[in-house]
Design a protein around this motif. Structure first.
Motif, PDB file in Angstrom:
ATOM      1  N   ILE A 139      62.452  11.743  64.851  1.00 36.02           N
ATOM      2  CA  ILE A 139      63.542  12.086  63.941  1.00 36.02           C
ATOM      3  C   ILE A 139      63.062  13.120  62.941  1.00 36.02           C
ATOM      4  O   ILE A 139      61.865  13.226  62.660  1.00 36.02           O
ATOM      5  N   ILE A 140      64.016  13.856  62.422  1.00 32.25           N
ATOM      6  CA  ILE A 140      63.743  14.844  61.388  1.00 32.25           C
ATOM      7  C   ILE A 140      64.096  14.200  60.060  1.00 32.25           C
ATOM      8  O   ILE A 140      65.167  13.608  59.923  1.00 32.25           O
ATOM      9  N   GLY A 141      63.219  14.305  59.102  1.00 31.44           N
ATOM     10  CA  GLY A 141      63.471  13.702  57.798  1.00 31.44           C
ATOM     11  C   GLY A 141      62.559  12.519  57.567  1.00 31.44           C
ATOM     12  O   GLY A 141      61.612  12.282  58.318  1.00 31.44           O
ATOM     13  N   PRO A 142      62.866  11.766  56.509  1.00 27.71           N
ATOM     14  CA  PRO A 142      62.000  10.625  56.187  1.00 27.71           C
ATOM     15  C   PRO A 142      62.089   9.542  57.259  1.00 27.71           C
ATOM     16  O   PRO A 142      63.154   9.293  57.821  1.00 27.71           O
ATOM     17  N   LEU A 143      60.962   8.924  57.549  1.00 29.52           N
ATOM     18  CA  LEU A 143      60.929   7.871  58.552  1.00 29.52           C
ATOM     19  C   LEU A 143      61.475   6.577  57.962  1.00 29.52           C
ATOM     20  O   LEU A 143      61.112   6.201  56.850  1.00 29.52           O
ATOM     21  N   PRO A 144      62.350   5.882  58.699  1.00 29.88           N
ATOM     22  CA  PRO A 144      62.887   4.624  58.183  1.00 29.88           C
ATOM     23  C   PRO A 144      61.821   3.531  58.145  1.00 29.88           C
ATOM     24  O   PRO A 144      60.864   3.552  58.908  1.00 29.88           O
ATOM     25  N   PHE A 186      59.141   5.252  64.943  1.00 26.01           N
ATOM     26  CA  PHE A 186      59.675   6.566  64.601  1.00 26.01           C
ATOM     27  C   PHE A 186      58.512   7.504  64.348  1.00 26.01           C
ATOM     28  O   PHE A 186      57.480   7.113  63.820  1.00 26.01           O
ATOM     29  N   ARG A 187      58.717   8.761  64.732  1.00 24.17           N
ATOM     30  CA  ARG A 187      57.715   9.773  64.426  1.00 24.17           C
ATOM     31  C   ARG A 187      58.425  11.057  64.032  1.00 24.17           C
ATOM     32  O   ARG A 187      59.546  11.329  64.454  1.00 24.17           O
ATOM     33  N   SER A 188      57.759  11.833  63.246  1.00 26.39           N
ATOM     34  CA  SER A 188      58.290  13.092  62.767  1.00 26.39           C
ATOM     35  C   SER A 188      57.779  14.220  63.656  1.00 26.39           C
ATOM     36  O   SER A 188      56.624  14.199  64.066  1.00 26.39           O
ATOM     37  N   LEU A 245      69.932  11.248  57.964  1.00 27.85           N
ATOM     38  CA  LEU A 245      68.984  10.462  58.744  1.00 27.85           C
ATOM     39  C   LEU A 245      69.667   9.847  59.955  1.00 27.85           C
ATOM     40  O   LEU A 245      69.136   9.889  61.067  1.00 27.85           O
ATOM     41  N   PHE A 246      70.851   9.297  59.748  1.00 31.90           N
ATOM     42  CA  PHE A 246      71.597   8.699  60.870  1.00 31.90           C
ATOM     43  C   PHE A 246      71.932   9.751  61.926  1.00 31.90           C
ATOM     44  O   PHE A 246      71.777   9.521  63.123  1.00 31.90           O
ATOM     45  N   ILE A 247      72.355  10.916  61.494  1.00 31.95           N
ATOM     46  CA  ILE A 247      72.694  11.988  62.431  1.00 31.95           C
ATOM     47  C   ILE A 247      71.447  12.423  63.201  1.00 31.95           C
ATOM     48  O   ILE A 247      71.483  12.600  64.416  1.00 31.95           O
ATOM     49  N   ALA A 248      70.319  12.543  62.505  1.00 27.05           N
ATOM     50  CA  ALA A 248      69.080  12.948  63.167  1.00 27.05           C
ATOM     51  C   ALA A 248      68.634  11.901  64.180  1.00 27.05           C
ATOM     52  O   ALA A 248      68.224  12.237  65.301  1.00 27.05           O
ATOM     53  N   VAL A 249      68.726  10.623  63.811  1.00 25.06           N
ATOM     54  CA  VAL A 249      68.344   9.552  64.737  1.00 25.06           C
ATOM     55  C   VAL A 249      69.278   9.532  65.937  1.00 25.06           C
ATOM     56  O   VAL A 249      68.844   9.387  67.081  1.00 25.06           O
ATOM     57  N   SER A 250      70.574   9.692  65.690  1.00 27.63           N
ATOM     58  CA  SER A 250      71.535   9.711  66.795  1.00 27.63           C
ATOM     59  C   SER A 250      71.242  10.847  67.759  1.00 27.63           C
ATOM     60  O   SER A 250      71.285  10.675  68.975  1.00 27.63           O
TER      61      SER A 250
END
Length: 121
Positions: free
Chosen positions: A69-74, A115-117, A4-9
């Motif tokens: 972001i890819i993956g679950p939304l924080p 955040f959005r997917s 998740l961190f990598i995707a957000v970054s």
């Protein structure tokens, strides 16, 4: 969480890169390399230095940042802000994720970060 961190970054780096593009008809060289910033964050996300994080310039109270972001939304409770000199740093699950240049931390709220997917688009 690391994914998740990598995707957000990566998403933040792309957003910042797109914002730094000069208007059409203007030729300038980029001042930063978001790919290098992302690579540095991937090597050691927990120890990412302030210089290695994507930056938001010109943020004003009331602005809203939307990140894909890819993956679950924080969740909003996963976000935290701390003051670093005259800048504010956003922490996602206690990992540094983003710098707001020249913004006092009391001007930032988790509701200002959305955040959005990509699947929802």
């Amino acid at each position: 969480m690391l994914a998740l961190f990598i995707a957000v970054s990566f998403a933040l780096a792309l957003v910042l890169w797109a914002e730094r593009q000069p208007p059409s008809g203007t030729a300038t060289t980029p001042t930063a390399n978001p790919v290098a910033d992302l690579a540095a964050a991937r090597r050691s996300p927990a120890a990412a230095a302030v210089e290695d994080l994507p930056r938001i310039r010109g943020f004003r109270p009331g602005d809203v940042i939307e990140l894909e972001i890819i993956g679950p939304l924080p969740r909003p409770e996963d976000l935290r802000f701390e003051q670093v000199g005259c800048d504010a740093r956003m922490l996602l699950d206690d990992l540094p994720a983003l710098i707001f240049e020249g913004v006092p931390v009391h001007h930032l709220r988790p509701a200002q970060i959305r955040f959005r997917s990509p699947q929802a688009a």
